[in-house]
Design a protein around this motif. Structure first.
Motif, PDB file in Angstrom:
ATOM      1  N   PHE A  52       0.846  -1.201   0.000  1.00  0.00           N
ATOM      2  CA  PHE A  52       0.000   0.000   0.000  1.00  0.00           C
ATOM      3  C   PHE A  52       0.879   1.248   0.000  1.00  0.00           C
ATOM      4  O   PHE A  52       0.607   2.221  -0.711  1.00  0.00           O
ATOM      5  N   ARG A  53       1.938   1.231   0.825  1.00  0.00           N
ATOM      6  CA  ARG A  53       2.843   2.388   0.877  1.00  0.00           C
ATOM      7  C   ARG A  53       3.569   2.572  -0.453  1.00  0.00           C
ATOM      8  O   ARG A  53       3.786   3.707  -0.901  1.00  0.00           O
ATOM      9  N   HIS A  54       3.956   1.466  -1.056  1.00  0.00           N
ATOM     10  CA  HIS A  54       4.585   1.524  -2.390  1.00  0.00           C
ATOM     11  C   HIS A  54       3.627   2.146  -3.413  1.00  0.00           C
ATOM     12  O   HIS A  54       4.035   2.995  -4.218  1.00  0.00           O
ATOM     13  N   PHE A  55       2.356   1.755  -3.383  1.00  0.00           N
ATOM     14  CA  PHE A  55       1.357   2.316  -4.290  1.00  0.00           C
ATOM     15  C   PHE A  55       1.236   3.823  -4.078  1.00  0.00           C
ATOM     16  O   PHE A  55       1.210   4.602  -5.039  1.00  0.00           O
ATOM     17  N   LYS A  56       1.194   4.250  -2.827  1.00  0.00           N
ATOM     18  CA  LYS A  56       1.088   5.684  -2.547  1.00  0.00           C
ATOM     19  C   LYS A  56       2.317   6.438  -3.046  1.00  0.00           C
ATOM     20  O   LYS A  56       2.191   7.482  -3.703  1.00  0.00           O
ATOM     21  N   ALA A  57       3.510   5.898  -2.765  1.00  0.00           N
ATOM     22  CA  ALA A  57       4.742   6.575  -3.176  1.00  0.00           C
ATOM     23  C   ALA A  57       4.835   6.684  -4.700  1.00  0.00           C
ATOM     24  O   ALA A  57       5.367   7.657  -5.234  1.00  0.00           O
ATOM     25  N   THR A  58       4.284   5.694  -5.408  1.00  0.00           N
ATOM     26  CA  THR A  58       4.344   5.679  -6.871  1.00  0.00           C
ATOM     27  C   THR A  58       3.347   6.636  -7.494  1.00  0.00           C
ATOM     28  O   THR A  58       3.644   7.287  -8.507  1.00  0.00           O
ATOM     29  N   THR A  59       2.161   6.749  -6.899  1.00  0.00           N
ATOM     30  CA  THR A  59       1.062   7.491  -7.545  1.00  0.00           C
ATOM     31  C   THR A  59       0.804   8.866  -6.949  1.00  0.00           C
ATOM     32  O   THR A  59      -0.010   9.621  -7.485  1.00  0.00           O
ATOM     33  N   LEU A  60       1.467   9.228  -5.860  1.00  0.00           N
ATOM     34  CA  LEU A  60       1.210  10.509  -5.208  1.00  0.00           C
ATOM     35  C   LEU A  60       1.427  11.663  -6.183  1.00  0.00           C
ATOM     36  O   LEU A  60       2.386  11.682  -6.958  1.00  0.00           O
ATOM     37  N   GLY A  61       0.504  12.620  -6.165  1.00  0.00           N
ATOM     38  CA  GLY A  61       0.605  13.761  -7.069  1.00  0.00           C
ATOM     39  C   GLY A  61       0.186  13.444  -8.484  1.00  0.00           C
ATOM     40  O   GLY A  61       0.458  14.213  -9.405  1.00  0.00           O
ATOM     41  N   GLY A  62      -0.512  12.315  -8.660  1.00  0.00           N
ATOM     42  CA  GLY A  62      -0.912  11.902  -9.992  1.00  0.00           C
ATOM     43  C   GLY A  62      -2.414  11.872 -10.180  1.00  0.00           C
ATOM     44  O   GLY A  62      -3.198  12.128  -9.252  1.00  0.00           O
ATOM     45  N   ALA A  63      -2.821  11.568 -11.412  1.00  0.00           N
ATOM     46  CA  ALA A  63      -4.228  11.379 -11.749  1.00  0.00           C
ATOM     47  C   ALA A  63      -4.456   9.882 -11.938  1.00  0.00           C
ATOM     48  O   ALA A  63      -3.686   9.225 -12.653  1.00  0.00           O
ATOM     49  N   LEU A  64      -5.500   9.360 -11.302  1.00  0.00           N
ATOM     50  CA  LEU A  64      -5.767   7.931 -11.292  1.00  0.00           C
ATOM     51  C   LEU A  64      -7.029   7.636 -12.083  1.00  0.00           C
ATOM     52  O   LEU A  64      -8.107   8.163 -11.777  1.00  0.00           O
ATOM     53  N   ILE A  65      -6.911   6.791 -13.089  1.00  0.00           N
ATOM     54  CA  ILE A  65      -8.046   6.378 -13.904  1.00  0.00           C
ATOM     55  C   ILE A  65      -8.487   5.000 -13.432  1.00  0.00           C
ATOM     56  O   ILE A  65      -7.664   4.085 -13.301  1.00  0.00           O
ATOM     57  N   MET A  66      -9.788   4.855 -13.195  1.00  0.00           N
ATOM     58  CA  MET A  66     -10.298   3.585 -12.661  1.00  0.00           C
ATOM     59  C   MET A  66     -11.742   3.382 -13.068  1.00  0.00           C
ATOM     60  O   MET A  66     -12.449   4.321 -13.435  1.00  0.00           O
ATOM     61  N   GLY A  67     -12.192   2.115 -12.990  1.00  0.00           N
ATOM     62  CA  GLY A  67     -13.597   1.817 -13.163  1.00  0.00           C
ATOM     63  C   GLY A  67     -14.374   2.119 -11.896  1.00  0.00           C
ATOM     64  O   GLY A  67     -13.800   2.283 -10.816  1.00  0.00           O
ATOM     65  N   ARG A  68     -15.695   2.151 -12.018  1.00  0.00           N
ATOM     66  CA  ARG A  68     -16.532   2.505 -10.873  1.00  0.00           C
ATOM     67  C   ARG A  68     -16.412   1.485  -9.743  1.00  0.00           C
ATOM     68  O   ARG A  68     -16.422   1.846  -8.566  1.00  0.00           O
ATOM     69  N   ILE A  69     -16.298   0.198 -10.068  1.00  0.00           N
ATOM     70  CA  ILE A  69     -16.184  -0.816  -9.016  1.00  0.00           C
ATOM     71  C   ILE A  69     -14.892  -0.619  -8.235  1.00  0.00           C
ATOM     72  O   ILE A  69     -14.865  -0.768  -7.012  1.00  0.00           O
ATOM     73  N   THR A  70     -13.812  -0.272  -8.930  1.00  0.00           N
ATOM     74  CA  THR A  70     -12.554   0.012  -8.228  1.00  0.00           C
ATOM     75  C   THR A  70     -12.720   1.214  -7.305  1.00  0.00           C
ATOM     76  O   THR A  70     -12.265   1.198  -6.151  1.00  0.00           O
ATOM     77  N   TRP A  71     -13.368   2.271  -7.800  1.00  0.00           N
ATOM     78  CA  TRP A  71     -13.632   3.429  -6.949  1.00  0.00           C
ATOM     79  C   TRP A  71     -14.394   3.016  -5.698  1.00  0.00           C
ATOM     80  O   TRP A  71     -14.039   3.401  -4.579  1.00  0.00           O
ATOM     81  N   GLU A  72     -15.431   2.224  -5.864  1.00  0.00           N
ATOM     82  CA  GLU A  72     -16.249   1.826  -4.719  1.00  0.00           C
ATOM     83  C   GLU A  72     -15.492   0.917  -3.767  1.00  0.00           C
ATOM     84  O   GLU A  72     -15.734   0.942  -2.552  1.00  0.00           O
ATOM     85  N   SER A  73     -14.546   0.133  -4.275  1.00  0.00           N
ATOM     86  CA  SER A  73     -13.750  -0.714  -3.380  1.00  0.00           C
ATOM     87  C   SER A  73     -12.782   0.117  -2.552  1.00  0.00           C
ATOM     88  O   SER A  73     -12.461  -0.241  -1.410  1.00  0.00           O
TER      89      SER A  73
END
Length: 215
Positions: A52-73
């Motif tokens: 989880f920390r790796h994901f945050k460090a990689t994506t911080l300050g970015g724009a995240l594209i996702m499907g609605r189910i991913t958003w809801e999860s």
């Protein structure tokens, strides 16, 4: 999670440059178990805090594209990032989400968001990576790969088999990267056979893949 500070009035020029530069390339990021499972029924099947920390460090300050189910999860917007949510429901909306009807619009809105996010807040190890990311689910990854849109993939593999945790739910599987189109990057990846220490449910490793012939 703690969010990054928003851009001030003096950051506008840097933000525009970031949106137009290498950070505006499209990347994909996911975590999978040994068998290729991403999750089931819109839910995660494990808890690995270091990833989880790796994901945050990689994506911080970015724009995240996702499907609605991913958003809801996920449940809400992630601090320090912009969320672009693909949905066929034109009436859908949620605080912190920008709803779009297709990938072309998602990419446009995501790159526009990078300017508003300002300079890249990530550490040195992540500065060369994209700031525009696809984060799920399986159908969205598949569409991005079918249309040959992504230039980078960051894949966490967990040293566990979560298939017994699916329990009748619809399982989502990670995409397979075609070796003819994707090249493993040994400089950015963990060494073959090397696993990072156990965190929560499992040991884990990270592999980086670059699309062949990318700009």
């Amino acid at each position: 999670m703690s969010g990054a500070a928003g851009p001030g009035p003096d950051d506008a020029g840097d933000g525009v440059s970031a949106a137009a530069g290498p950070g505006a390339r499209l990347g994909m990021i996911w975590a999978r178990d040994r068998t290729g499972l991403l999750g089931a029924g819109g839910a995660m099947l494990w808890r690995v805090p270091a990833d989880f920390r790796h994901f945050k460090a990689t994506t911080l300050g970015g724009a995240l594209i996702m499907g609605r189910i991913t958003w809801e999860s996920i449940g809400s917007a992630l601090p320090g990032r912009r969320s672009i949510v693909l949905t066929r429901n034109r009436a859908w909306g949620a605080p912190g989400a920008t709803a779009v009807g297709g990938l072309e619009e998602a990419l446009r809105r995501g790159r526009e968001a990078l300017a508003a996010l300002g300079p890249d807040p990530r550490g040195e190890a992540h500065r060369g990576l994209p700031r525009l990311w696809v984060i799920g689910g399986a159908d969205v990854y598949g569409q991005v790969l079918d249309e040959d849109l992504a230039e980078w993939a960051v894949v966490s593999t967990l040293a566990l088999d979560a298939s017994d945790r699916v329990v009748g739910r619809a399982a989502a599987r990670a995409p397979e990267l075609d070796a003819g189109r994707w090249l493993w990057d040994p400089a950015a990846s963990d060494a073959p056979g090397r696993w990072r220490p156990v965190s929560g449910d499992a040991a884990w490793r990270v592999d980086h893949w670059a699309r062949r012939g990318r700009p």
